[in-house]
Write an enzyme that holds these catalytic residues in place. Structure first.
Site, mmCIF file in Angstrom:
data_model
loop_
_atom_site.group_PDB
_atom_site.id
_atom_site.type_symbol
_atom_site.label_atom_id
_atom_site.label_comp_id
_atom_site.label_asym_id
_atom_site.label_seq_id
_atom_site.Cartn_x
_atom_site.Cartn_y
_atom_site.Cartn_z
ATOM 1 N N LEU A 39 -9.492 -12.094 -4.825
ATOM 2 C CA LEU A 39 -9.033 -13.283 -5.557
ATOM 3 C C LEU A 39 -7.766 -13.836 -4.899
ATOM 4 O O LEU A 39 -6.862 -13.077 -4.573
ATOM 5 C CB LEU A 39 -8.748 -12.879 -7.007
ATOM 6 C CG LEU A 39 -8.247 -13.943 -7.979
ATOM 7 C CD1 LEU A 39 -9.306 -14.998 -8.222
ATOM 8 C CD2 LEU A 39 -7.847 -13.305 -9.308
ATOM 9 N N HIS A 106 -11.627 -8.231 -5.641
ATOM 10 C CA HIS A 106 -12.808 -8.967 -6.119
ATOM 11 C C HIS A 106 -13.860 -9.129 -5.007
ATOM 12 O O HIS A 106 -15.023 -9.419 -5.281
ATOM 13 C CB HIS A 106 -12.361 -10.344 -6.651
ATOM 14 C CG HIS A 106 -13.344 -10.966 -7.597
ATOM 15 N ND1 HIS A 106 -13.300 -12.290 -7.944
ATOM 16 C CD2 HIS A 106 -14.402 -10.445 -8.266
ATOM 17 C CE1 HIS A 106 -14.283 -12.561 -8.782
ATOM 18 N NE2 HIS A 106 -14.970 -11.457 -9.005
ATOM 19 N N ASP A 232 9.245 -4.872 0.486
ATOM 20 C CA ASP A 232 8.027 -5.669 0.306
ATOM 21 C C ASP A 232 8.186 -6.593 -0.902
ATOM 22 O O ASP A 232 8.298 -6.135 -2.044
ATOM 23 C CB ASP A 232 6.817 -4.738 0.114
ATOM 24 C CG ASP A 232 5.493 -5.486 0.233
ATOM 25 O OD1 ASP A 232 5.445 -6.673 -0.169
ATOM 26 O OD2 ASP A 232 4.522 -4.879 0.720
ATOM 27 N N ASP A 275 -0.915 -2.816 -0.333
ATOM 28 C CA ASP A 275 -0.988 -1.795 0.725
ATOM 29 C C ASP A 275 -2.430 -1.569 1.173
ATOM 30 O O ASP A 275 -2.691 -1.248 2.337
ATOM 31 C CB ASP A 275 -0.429 -0.450 0.230
ATOM 32 C CG ASP A 275 1.049 -0.507 -0.144
ATOM 33 O OD1 ASP A 275 1.761 -1.400 0.363
ATOM 34 O OD2 ASP A 275 1.482 0.350 -0.945
ATOM 35 N N ASP A 290 -1.521 5.340 6.841
ATOM 36 C CA ASP A 290 -1.676 3.988 7.384
ATOM 37 C C ASP A 290 -3.017 3.410 6.928
ATOM 38 O O ASP A 290 -4.067 3.976 7.236
ATOM 39 C CB ASP A 290 -1.628 4.078 8.920
ATOM 40 C CG ASP A 290 -1.709 2.715 9.578
ATOM 41 O OD1 ASP A 290 -1.823 1.702 8.850
ATOM 42 O OD2 ASP A 290 -1.675 2.674 10.818
HETATM 43 CA CA CA Z 1 2.948 -3.196 0.646
#
Ligand code: CA
Length: 307
Positions: A39, A106, A232, A275, A290
């Site tokens: 989305l 989504h 972030d 992430d 990662d």
């Molecule tokens: Ca992040």
């Protein structure tokens, strides 16, 4: 003798430098990989991939990768039909017979729709952070706009935002219906979608589903961390959306249980919803694995399965 030893050494050095260690062919799947955004997602906004640095990494060791451009906000039938047309077009152009579909959020329901109606075109489905059983954030937003009588206004704003993202990502004019997306991502809407497209649904609450349905392999993964990196900018927003979950483990938008579908690879990555697609710009928790490595390992798994 010395000459033979030297030429053997040179040959070995040549092989070492032409083949990066364990990289060559590691992600070289038989069928192309198609990444499908969630989305308010996008194929690429300028230089920024939605699946940040993931397509190039998969390509570097042998995969053929496409990133789908479907409506930013709509239901999974509309988005799935758009994806289906893209797959048909790639098939006509390249001769690819099947695809490995990977959907985030989504995008997971979008790829499930395609696998349900055209299993002949799909080798595998992998969903990452998909709210298969709905999202409490969607339930909460639905309740707030209903109670305040702002459903129409909120839908107009969300559609405008979705249209803007579509325009900026080079796909203007795709149909946007944020209200349809919100309804489908709610607990009731997701249950309705699952009744219509039950392929690989968990057989028990928070369990796993069939590994293969109609010849299509099904995999899922999810995260359970919310605030993972102070640098972030997206973490603050996920901190707010996570409040709808109370004490239930979630990635900011999707609960651990809701992410489960088909063969569950892992449902407790220390990742938040961003992430999971290596956003923003690869910022994640200090000790978190990662995300690019996850997609590479999944491509390798598909390769080893002959897909
Ligand atoms: Ca992040």
């Amino acid at each position: 003798m010395i000459k033979r030893c030297l030429s053997l050494l040179l040959l070995c050095l040549g092989v070492m430098f032409s083949l990066p260690a364990s990289a060559q062919g590691y992600t070289q799947t038989k069928y192309p990989i198609v990444l499908v955004h969630g989305l308010f997602g996008f194929e690429a906004l300028g230089p920024v991939d939605y699946f940040w640095r993931i397509p190039d990494s998969l390509r570097a060791s042998g995969a053929t990768v496409y990133t789908a451009a479907v409506s930013q906000a709509n239901n999974s039938v509309v988005r799935g039909e758009q994806l289906l047309r893209e797959l048909e077009s790639i098939k006509a152009r390249t001769g690819a017979q099947k695809f490995n579909l990977i959907g985030h959020s989504h995008g997971g329901q979008t790829v499930r729709y395609v696998a349900a109606v055209r299993p002949d075109l799909v080798a595998s489905v992998t969903t990452v952070g998909t709210p298969h059983a709905g999202s409490k954030t969607a339930d909460g937003i639905k309740a707030i706009v209903n109670a305040t009588g702002t459903t129409g206004l909120a839908a107009d704003i969300a559609n405008a935002l979705a249209g803007l993202i579509g325009y900026l990502s080079g796909n203007p004019g795709t149909p946007q219906n944020a209200l349809a997306a919100l309804m489908e991502l709610s607990t009731a809407g997701a249950a309705d979608f699952n009744r219509r497209f039950p392929q690989a649904a968990p057989t028990t609450r928070c369990g796993s589903g069939a590994g293969t349905v109609n010849g299509v392999r099904y995999f899922s993964a999810g995260g359970i961390s919310v605030l993972t990196n102070v640098l972030d900018v997206s973490d603050g927003a996920l901190g707010l959306t996570a409040t709808f979950f109370g004490f239930e483990q979630n990635d900011g938008l999707v609960s651990q249980c809701s992410s489960r579908w088909g063969t569950v690879l892992r449902d407790d990555y220390p990742w938040n919803h961003g992430d999971e697609v290596n956003q923003v710009f690869g910022l994640r928790g200090l000790f978190a694995p990662d995300p690019v490595g996850f997609y590479r390992a999944q491509a390798n798994r598909l390769r080893n399965l002959g897909l």
